[in-house]
Design an enzyme around this catalytic site. Structure first.
Site, PDB file in Angstrom:
ATOM      1  N   ASN A   9       0.870  -1.176   0.000  1.00  0.00           N
ATOM      2  CA  ASN A   9       0.000   0.000   0.000  1.00  0.00           C
ATOM      3  C   ASN A   9       0.909   1.229   0.000  1.00  0.00           C
ATOM      4  OD1 ASN A   9      -1.720   2.091   0.551  1.00  0.00           O
ATOM      5  ND2 ASN A   9      -2.344   1.366   2.576  1.00  0.00           N
ATOM      6  N   TRP A  10       0.962   1.900  -1.157  1.00  0.00           N
ATOM      7  CA  TRP A  10       1.907   3.025  -1.276  1.00  0.00           C
ATOM      8  C   TRP A  10       1.441   4.272  -0.538  1.00  0.00           C
ATOM      9  CZ3 TRP A  10       4.012   3.463  -6.991  1.00  0.00           C
ATOM     10  CH2 TRP A  10       4.535   2.220  -7.388  1.00  0.00           C
ATOM     11  N   LYS A  11       0.171   4.281  -0.116  1.00  0.00           N
ATOM     12  CA  LYS A  11      -0.404   5.474   0.527  1.00  0.00           C
ATOM     13  C   LYS A  11      -0.168   6.695  -0.371  1.00  0.00           C
ATOM     14  CE  LYS A  11      -0.067   3.167   4.912  1.00  0.00           C
ATOM     15  NZ  LYS A  11       0.056   3.204   6.350  1.00  0.00           N
ATOM     16  N   HIS A  95      -9.450   1.173   5.077  1.00  0.00           N
ATOM     17  CA  HIS A  95      -8.156   1.283   5.752  1.00  0.00           C
ATOM     18  C   HIS A  95      -8.330   2.177   6.987  1.00  0.00           C
ATOM     19  CE1 HIS A  95      -4.019   2.406   6.590  1.00  0.00           C
ATOM     20  NE2 HIS A  95      -3.672   1.297   5.937  1.00  0.00           N
ATOM     21  N   GLU A  97      -6.666   4.528   8.081  1.00  0.00           N
ATOM     22  CA  GLU A  97      -6.462   5.966   7.809  1.00  0.00           C
ATOM     23  C   GLU A  97      -7.725   6.562   7.186  1.00  0.00           C
ATOM     24  OE1 GLU A  97      -2.756   5.405   5.732  1.00  0.00           O
ATOM     25  OE2 GLU A  97      -1.855   4.857   7.651  1.00  0.00           O
ATOM     26  N   GLU A 165      -5.171  -5.134  10.520  1.00  0.00           N
ATOM     27  CA  GLU A 165      -4.145  -4.107  10.710  1.00  0.00           C
ATOM     28  C   GLU A 165      -4.391  -3.385  12.037  1.00  0.00           C
ATOM     29  OE1 GLU A 165      -2.307  -2.918   6.693  1.00  0.00           O
ATOM     30  OE2 GLU A 165      -3.968  -1.570   7.059  1.00  0.00           O
ATOM     31  N   GLY A 171       2.717   2.243  10.945  1.00  0.00           N
ATOM     32  CA  GLY A 171       3.621   3.384  10.846  1.00  0.00           C
ATOM     33  C   GLY A 171       4.353   3.703  12.139  1.00  0.00           C
ATOM     34  N   SER A 211       3.724  -2.223  10.262  1.00  0.00           N
ATOM     35  CA  SER A 211       5.181  -2.271  10.431  1.00  0.00           C
ATOM     36  C   SER A 211       5.817  -3.589   9.975  1.00  0.00           C
ATOM     37  CB  SER A 211       5.573  -1.956  11.880  1.00  0.00           C
ATOM     38  OG  SER A 211       5.155  -0.654  12.226  1.00  0.00           O
ATOM     39  N   GLY A 232       3.104  -1.115   4.320  1.00  0.00           N
ATOM     40  CA  GLY A 232       3.093   0.318   4.056  1.00  0.00           C
ATOM     41  C   GLY A 232       4.509   0.800   3.749  1.00  0.00           C
ATOM     42  N   GLY A 233       5.116   1.462   4.725  1.00  0.00           N
ATOM     43  CA  GLY A 233       6.429   2.100   4.538  1.00  0.00           C
ATOM     44  C   GLY A 233       7.475   1.241   3.828  1.00  0.00           C
TER      45      GLY A 233
HETATM   46  P1  13P Z   1       3.200   0.416   7.747  1.00  0.00           P
HETATM   47  O1  13P Z   1       3.739  -0.850   7.131  1.00  0.00           O
HETATM   48  O2  13P Z   1       3.922   1.647   7.290  1.00  0.00           O
HETATM   49  O3  13P Z   1       3.105   0.286   9.239  1.00  0.00           O
HETATM   50  O4  13P Z   1       1.697   0.574   7.218  1.00  0.00           O
HETATM   51  C1  13P Z   1       0.837  -0.503   7.254  1.00  0.00           C
HETATM   52  C2  13P Z   1      -0.385  -0.184   6.487  1.00  0.00           C
HETATM   53  O5  13P Z   1      -1.150   0.697   6.858  1.00  0.00           O
HETATM   54  C3  13P Z   1      -0.654  -0.943   5.251  1.00  0.00           C
HETATM   55  O6  13P Z   1      -1.921  -0.689   4.765  1.00  0.00           O
END
Ligand code: 13P
Length: 249
Positions: A9-11, A95, A97, A165, A171, A211, A232-233
């Site tokens: 997920n590139w956000k 998600h 967020e 999640e 994050g 993470s 994510g990251g």
């Molecule tokens: P991180 O891997 O940056 O913690 O993010 C997870 C995420 O929200 C994937 O959708």
């Protein structure tokens, strides 16, 4: 054989130019796996150019959000038909967020999941508790309520993936311990078995997100009920994403 799914997920990262460079490099370096699928979910502005590049590759394309109507006066929204038309196969729905920053409710997410599947794509339904909920011992209660409300009146469960999640792990660098994730995955699978049936529950792909990184991927994937990850990251850098894709059980 049920394939695992490694999803990035590139956000809100990468311009179209940066996305194209990244995907070209990913395709060049990706091994030929039989037992796992690799999915990338870039921002909307990068979806079309990437869809053209990955046409002859094994990479799968996903979007991070969608609206639940086909068209209309909905300024700023993107419809499922637009996504399907350019080759998007998966859409992340709900998600944390989207829930916590943009106020998406279980009811809205329910409409999105239904619409995505009705349009011929797969929905990745995200659920997970906040830190204070975990500390109060409410993890299972919160996850159960999210799963039930987001799937109410929905019967094409074969077309969805569930991503657990925990919000406190996103994050923050604080990954859930593999056994902590595993116990929630087992809980979700049993819940799906009760609502639908055992066969469906066994075939359901349940991802862990929060993470995930090269240092913990192998341990996470050793758990029986973790069928893949939503990263994510660590999916934004080519080396770390390739190492996560290349997990060893
Ligand atoms: P991180 O891997 O940056 O913690 O993010 C997870 C995420 O929200 C994937 O959708």
């Amino acid at each position: 054989m049920k394939k695992s799914l490694i999803a990035g997920n590139w956000k809100m990262y990468k311009t179209p130019k940066e996305s194209i460079e990244f995907v070209n490099s990913l395709i060049k370096n990706l091994k030929d796996y039989e037992d796992r699928d690799v999915l990338i979910c870039p921002p909307f502005t990068s979806l079309y150019p990437i869809s053209q590049i990955i046409k002859n590759s094994k990479l799968k394309l996903g979007a991070q959000n969608v609206y639940f109507e086909n068209e209309g006066a909905f300024t700023g929204e993107i419809s499922p038909i637009m996504l399907k038309d350019i080759g998007v196969e998966y859409v992340i729905c709900g998600h944390s967020e989207r829930r916590n920053i943009f106020g998406e409710t279980d009811e809205i997410i329910n409409k999105k999941v239904k619409k995505v599947v009705e349009t011929g794509m797969k929905a990745i339904l995200c659920v997970g508790e906040k830190l204070e909920e975990r500390e109060k011992g409410e993890t299972f209660k919160v996850v159960e309520s999210q799963v039930k409300k987001c799937l109410e009146g929905f019967d094409k469960i074969e077309e969805i993936v569930i991503a657990y999640e925990p919000v406190w792990a996103i994050g923050t660098g604080k990954t859930a311990q593999p056994h902590q994730a595993e116990e929630v995955h087992i809980f979700i699978r049993e819940l799906i078995s009760k609502i639908y049936n055992k066969d469906i529950a066994e075939n359901l792909i349940i991802l862990y997100g929060g993470s995930v990184k090269p240092e913990n991927i192998d341990q996470l994937m050793k758990e029986k009920n973790i069928d893949g990850v939503l990263v994510g990251g660590a999916c934004l850098k080519i080396d770390s994403f390739l190492r996560i894709i290349d997990y060893r059980r």
